[in-house]
Design a protein around this motif. Structure first.
Motif, short mmCIF file in Angstrom:
data_model
loop_
_atom_site.label_atom_id
_atom_site.label_comp_id
_atom_site.label_asym_id
_atom_site.label_seq_id
_atom_site.Cartn_x
_atom_site.Cartn_y
_atom_site.Cartn_z
N GLN A 114 1.29 -1.48 -0.36
CA GLN A 114 -0.11 -0.23 0.06
C GLN A 114 0.79 1.24 0.30
N ARG A 115 1.84 1.16 0.49
CA ARG A 115 2.81 2.18 0.73
C ARG A 115 3.69 2.78 -0.16
N LEU A 116 4.01 1.62 -1.42
CA LEU A 116 4.87 1.95 -2.46
C LEU A 116 3.52 2.36 -3.99
N ARG A 117 2.58 1.46 -3.52
CA ARG A 117 1.13 1.80 -4.06
C ARG A 117 1.17 3.67 -4.50
N MET A 118 0.51 4.55 -2.81
CA MET A 118 0.19 5.56 -2.98
C MET A 118 1.26 6.17 -3.19
N GLU A 119 3.09 5.97 -2.96
CA GLU A 119 4.08 7.15 -3.13
C GLU A 119 4.28 7.11 -4.65
N ALA A 176 5.19 -4.78 -11.30
CA ALA A 176 3.91 -3.24 -11.43
C ALA A 176 4.68 -1.59 -10.93
N LEU A 177 4.91 -2.68 -9.67
CA LEU A 177 5.26 -1.48 -8.50
C LEU A 177 7.32 -1.29 -9.27
N GLY A 178 7.53 -1.25 -10.02
CA GLY A 178 8.85 -0.72 -10.49
C GLY A 178 9.95 -1.64 -8.93
N VAL A 179 9.59 -2.61 -8.27
CA VAL A 179 10.85 -3.01 -7.08
C VAL A 179 10.33 -5.19 -7.55
N SER A 180 12.29 -4.95 -7.13
CA SER A 180 12.04 -6.69 -6.61
C SER A 180 11.72 -7.57 -5.58
N LEU A 181 10.89 -8.56 -4.92
CA LEU A 181 10.89 -9.43 -4.19
C LEU A 181 11.35 -8.42 -3.30
N ASP A 182 12.80 -8.95 -3.44
CA ASP A 182 13.97 -8.77 -2.03
C ASP A 182 13.48 -7.04 -1.24
N GLN A 183 13.42 -6.35 -1.97
CA GLN A 183 13.50 -5.00 -1.46
C GLN A 183 11.98 -4.86 -0.82
N LEU A 184 11.15 -5.16 -1.71
CA LEU A 184 9.70 -5.54 -0.45
C LEU A 184 10.20 -6.00 1.10
N PHE A 185 10.94 -6.41 0.72
CA PHE A 185 10.64 -7.18 1.95
C PHE A 185 12.06 -6.69 2.60
N LEU A 215 0.29 -25.67 -1.07
CA LEU A 215 1.23 -25.78 -1.51
C LEU A 215 1.80 -24.98 -0.26
N ARG A 216 2.94 -25.45 0.44
CA ARG A 216 3.86 -24.84 1.37
C ARG A 216 5.00 -23.74 0.76
N VAL A 217 5.46 -22.59 1.01
CA VAL A 217 6.50 -21.89 -0.08
C VAL A 217 7.74 -21.92 1.60
N TRP A 218 8.56 -23.00 1.36
CA TRP A 218 9.62 -23.10 2.01
C TRP A 218 10.35 -22.22 1.56
N GLY A 219 10.98 -22.02 0.19
CA GLY A 219 12.10 -21.22 -0.68
C GLY A 219 12.25 -19.86 0.24
N PRO A 220 13.35 -19.16 0.06
CA PRO A 220 13.66 -17.67 0.44
C PRO A 220 12.08 -16.87 -1.08
N ILE A 221 12.07 -16.02 -0.21
CA ILE A 221 11.04 -14.68 -1.39
C ILE A 221 12.32 -14.59 -2.45
#
Length: 204
Positions: free
Chosen positions: A32-37, A77-86, A115-121
């Motif tokens: 939400q923060r990234l979307r509003m920015e 769509a927000l122009g960031v990587s999954l790593d940046q999100l966290f 499906l349980r996602v065990w791998g790192p994002i």
């Protein structure tokens, strides 16, 4: 995957200290923060990411956790990587421990799978591993992934059937199948009891 540890007995065991349980990451707030920015409405981001507006609203309010595929589309769509999100939620720990509530889970109720996602994002789209649970009659049906992608499936209990590019193989507990995943493929439980497997995806 489950693991076991050898228990050591001390002469005078001290009472165990309570284990601190960390709160799950608030992915919705970040999105939400990234979307509003970026001055995007829910409709704007919904169309750009190919995610329904109702689902996006649930995610932003932390009423639902996005699957790894949905998180991937939203961050693109927000122009960031999954790593940046966290990134802002991480601490620099030598050993980072994730509790059960922090493991993303995808439930396909109609298809009777989980499906349980065990791998790192941060490895999403490169190297992924999952715990796949199929109820009797359940199936995980997938379109072709990127060229060169392969999957490795080890049945932990029960039995499963793998179908890839028109060929099918039946697997029992402790069997491992390695197959092309850049063609349409499916994993099915044709048995009468629940089946569970470790699924590893190596993208091309």
């Amino acid at each position: 995957m489950a693991s076991s540890a050898t228990r050591r007995t001390a002469p005078s065991p001290a009472p165990a200290a309570p284990t601190a349980v960390s709160a799950p990451p608030r992915v919705g707030e970040q999105i939400q923060r990234l979307r509003m920015e970026r001055k995007l409405t829910l409709d704007d981001l919904s169309r750009a990411a190919g995610v329904s507006k109702s689902m996006l609203s649930e995610i932003e309010r932390d009423k639902a956790n996005p699957t790894i595929a949905v998180a991937w589309r939203l961050t693109n769509a927000l122009g960031v990587s999954l790593d940046q999100l966290f990134a802002s939620q991480r601490t620099h720990e030598t050993i980072a421990v994730s509790g059960p509530h922090e493991i993303p889970t995808l439930d396909g109720h109609e298809a009777k799978y989980q499906l349980r996602v065990w791998g790192p994002i941060e490895l999403a789209g490169k190297f992924e591993w999952y715990e796949l649970t199929l109820q009797p009659g359940g199936a995980l049906v997938s379109n072709a992934h990127e060229p060169g992608t392969r999957e490795h499936l080890t049945v932990l209990h029960g039995s499963m059937e793998i179908e890839a590019d028109g060929e099918a193989k039946r697997l029992k507990a402790a069997d491992t199948a390695r197959y092309q995943a850049d063609v349409p493929h499916a994993i099915r439980n044709a048995g009468k009891t629940e089946a569970k497997a470790l699924l590893v995806v190596i993208h091309g």
